[in-house]
Design an enzyme around this catalytic site. Structure first.
Site, PDB file in Angstrom:
ATOM      1  N   ASP A 268     -67.959  15.071 -50.518  1.00 29.16           N
ATOM      2  CA  ASP A 268     -66.550  15.342 -50.825  1.00 29.16           C
ATOM      3  C   ASP A 268     -66.437  16.098 -52.152  1.00 29.16           C
ATOM      4  O   ASP A 268     -66.857  15.601 -53.199  1.00 29.16           O
ATOM      5  CB  ASP A 268     -65.782  14.018 -50.894  1.00 29.16           C
ATOM      6  CG  ASP A 268     -64.281  14.196 -50.876  1.00 29.16           C
ATOM      7  OD1 ASP A 268     -63.799  15.264 -51.309  1.00 29.16           O
ATOM      8  OD2 ASP A 268     -63.578  13.272 -50.436  1.00 29.16           O
TER       9      ASP A 268
ATOM     10  N   HIS B   2     -64.462  16.021 -47.294  1.00 27.99           N
ATOM     11  CA  HIS B   2     -63.208  15.281 -47.472  1.00 27.99           C
ATOM     12  C   HIS B   2     -62.568  14.899 -46.138  1.00 27.99           C
ATOM     13  O   HIS B   2     -61.524  14.258 -46.130  1.00 27.99           O
ATOM     14  CB  HIS B   2     -62.243  16.129 -48.306  1.00 27.99           C
ATOM     15  CG  HIS B   2     -61.093  15.369 -48.884  1.00 27.99           C
ATOM     16  ND1 HIS B   2     -61.248  14.265 -49.695  1.00 27.99           N
ATOM     17  CD2 HIS B   2     -59.747  15.566 -48.784  1.00 27.99           C
ATOM     18  CE1 HIS B   2     -60.065  13.800 -50.065  1.00 27.99           C
ATOM     19  NE2 HIS B   2     -59.138  14.573 -49.523  1.00 27.99           N
TER      20      HIS B   2
ATOM     21  N   SER C 212     -56.964  10.199 -48.274  1.00 28.87           N
ATOM     22  CA  SER C 212     -56.746  10.954 -49.499  1.00 28.87           C
ATOM     23  C   SER C 212     -55.524  10.425 -50.254  1.00 28.87           C
ATOM     24  O   SER C 212     -55.483   9.239 -50.595  1.00 28.87           O
ATOM     25  CB  SER C 212     -56.633  12.449 -49.171  1.00 28.87           C
ATOM     26  OG  SER C 212     -56.743  13.222 -50.333  1.00 28.87           O
TER      27      SER C 212
END
Length: 259
Positions: A213, A241, A98
């Site tokens: 996601d 995610h 991320s």
């Protein structure tokens, strides 16, 4: 073992170094607003397979010091360099999830991928991070009701079912961060990007991204794949995610095969 590394005067980052004598080294960079503990289900397995696993907490997060400033991609990449130099790391794999993926991208371009032989980008906040509307929503919550913000993050993170106990653990991990650093990184994700960094990466790279996601759309993984010349895009079909947890067996096997 755990210890602190000084990255600038008055700022020490926490590092968890598991199996320091392992034959291959992997440096993990967590996502916002979490800590190195998000990779627990890699640390449980990979060291037993002979890997040295190093998890760090960014400044402002987890067990690291929490200064009031320094929350830019350049400074966070500088922190990575300080750890690489302090631990004398060379010939290592860099895994970024991320926002940690965006930090890893900036490290690769800013320092020519110093020491990195393999790059793994996991649901990376790249080339861009949050839209203005998303950032403004999270920023308002971070400054007024941070537990509610963290609950929203938890609820949107996973595609597969997570138990109430797991969600509580994940929720409290995010609250280890300081409020000001949590907010500062929301602004970072709104105001900065790593668009210009991508074409500078020549290190072998795999791009892991959950197709479900809801935080960073899969289309962004396709975009960074197009711009990193020596890359492979590996969709994770049963993940949101968090493929490092949702499809952890496949994720761990992929790391071992690639590295």
């Amino acid at each position: 073992m755990g210890y602190f590394v000084n990255v600038e005067p008055g700022v020490n980052l926490y590092v968890e170094d598991i199996n320091p004598t392992g034959s291959k080294t992997i440096l993990f960079v967590h996502g916002w607003p979490l800590s190195h503990k998000q990779f627990e289900y890699q640390f449980d397995v990979l060291p037993h397979m002979g890997y040295r696993c190093i998890g760090l907490d960014w400044r402002g997060f987890g067990q690291s010091d929490k200064p009031i400033d320094g929350y830019t991609y350049d400074r966070l990449a500088d922190d990575i360099l300080a750890i690489v130099d302090a631990l004398q790391l060379d010939d290592f794999a860099l895994v970024g999830h991320s926002t940690g993926g965006a930090i890893a991208i900036r490290y690769m371009s800013r320092y020519n991928g110093k020491g990195v032989t393999h790059l793994v980008l996991v649901d990376s906040a790249a080339p861009t991070g949050f839209t203005k509307d998303t950032a403004d929503h999270f920023l308002h919550l971070a400054l007024n009701d941070r537990p509610k913000m963290m609950r929203e993050v938890t609820d949107s993170f996973f595609f597969q079912y997570a138990t109430e106990e797991f969600c509580d653990w994940f929720f409290h991990m995010g609250l280890q961060a300081a409020g000001w650093s949590t907010a500062a990184v929301i602004e970072l994700l709104r105001d900065e990007n790593v668009q210009q960094d991508l074409r500078q990466i020549v290190t072998p790279t795999i791009i892991v991204h959950g197709i479900h996601d809801r935080v960073i759309p899969f289309s962004q993984a396709e975009e960074i794949h197009q711009q990193i010349s020596n890359s492979q895009l590996l969709p994770f079909y049963y993940s949101g995610h968090g493929p490092f947890w949702e499809e952890r067996e496949r994720f761990n096997s992929l790391l071992m095969d690639f590295i």
